[in-house]
Enzyme design. Structure first.
Site, mmCIF file in Angstrom:
data_model
loop_
_atom_site.group_PDB
_atom_site.id
_atom_site.type_symbol
_atom_site.label_atom_id
_atom_site.label_comp_id
_atom_site.label_asym_id
_atom_site.label_seq_id
_atom_site.Cartn_x
_atom_site.Cartn_y
_atom_site.Cartn_z
ATOM 1 C CD GLU A 198 1.888 -5.893 8.149
ATOM 2 O OE1 GLU A 198 2.036 -7.114 7.920
ATOM 3 O OE2 GLU A 198 2.658 -5.026 7.711
ATOM 4 C CG HIS A 211 -0.237 0.064 2.516
ATOM 5 N ND1 HIS A 211 0.332 1.214 3.017
ATOM 6 C CD2 HIS A 211 0.006 -0.900 3.428
ATOM 7 C CE1 HIS A 211 0.884 0.965 4.191
ATOM 8 N NE2 HIS A 211 0.701 -0.326 4.460
#
Length: 191
Positions: A85, A15
């Site tokens: 994550e 990202h």
């Protein structure tokens, strides 16, 4: 007898920048937006990925990954919860330098994470992602996070998840996994 070599690829995109990624704060469950710079760089991925065709596009459920996918031209990327994550538990929002004040030498790769995930837990969910990727006959695009994508790469290479420590991954970069004579390989990294 002729055997066809595998040519399918997995494109990994970390990202774009967030306030916490810029400052080095561990970010897993905190759902932060991209910074304006993160949005700008994420949008530049669209041109870089334009010449590719994907049979499957996946994204982490976190808005920073979903927004990166959208800006890169993939607003319909499928959310896969297993791409979240690494759960940093009590270390959420804290830098490694601050953690090391009370836990000298700490790393996510080989130290305890109070109330967070273990390497075995991370490996189990990323093995599920890799199994999903392996079932796709063509190229796949994955939007995610630093430690999770580094761990996914280690598992792709049939290494322990902790070997992800060797694959530094910058924000809004493209890396490509694939095959070399039917062995899993890294084709490009941090491009």
């Amino acid at each position: 007898m002729t055997t066809e070599e595998r040519v399918d690829r997995v494109f990994l995109v970390r990202h774009g920048e967030t306030e916490w990624s810029r400052s080095g704060r561990h970010t897993s469950v905190t759902d932060l937006p991209l910074t304006p710079e993160g949005e700008r760089v994420a949008a530049s991925l669209k041109e870089r990925l334009a010449g590719e065709s994907f049979d499957l596009v996946l994204t982490s459920p976190r808005q920073r990954a979903r927004r990166t996918a959208e800006l890169a031209g993939f607003p319909d990327a499928q959310v896969d919860e297993d791409l979240a994550e690494w759960d940093y538990g009590d270390y959420e929002g804290i830098t490694t330098a601050d953690i090391r004040k009370t836990a000298p030498g700490w790393t996510i790769w080989d130290s305890p994470v109070p109330n967070g995930e273990t390497p075995e837990q991370v490996a189990a969910r990323l093995d599920r992602v890799n199994a999903r990727l392996a079932a796709v006959p063509g190229d796949v695009l994955v939007f995610g996070h630093s430690h999770a994508l580094r761990s996914l790469t280690a598992r792709w290479l049939e290494l322990p998840v902790t070997e992800g420590r060797h694959f530094v991954l910058d924000t809004a970069t493209i890396s490509t996994l694939g095959w070399e004579r039917d062995a899993p390989a890294i084709l490009h990294w941090n491009s």
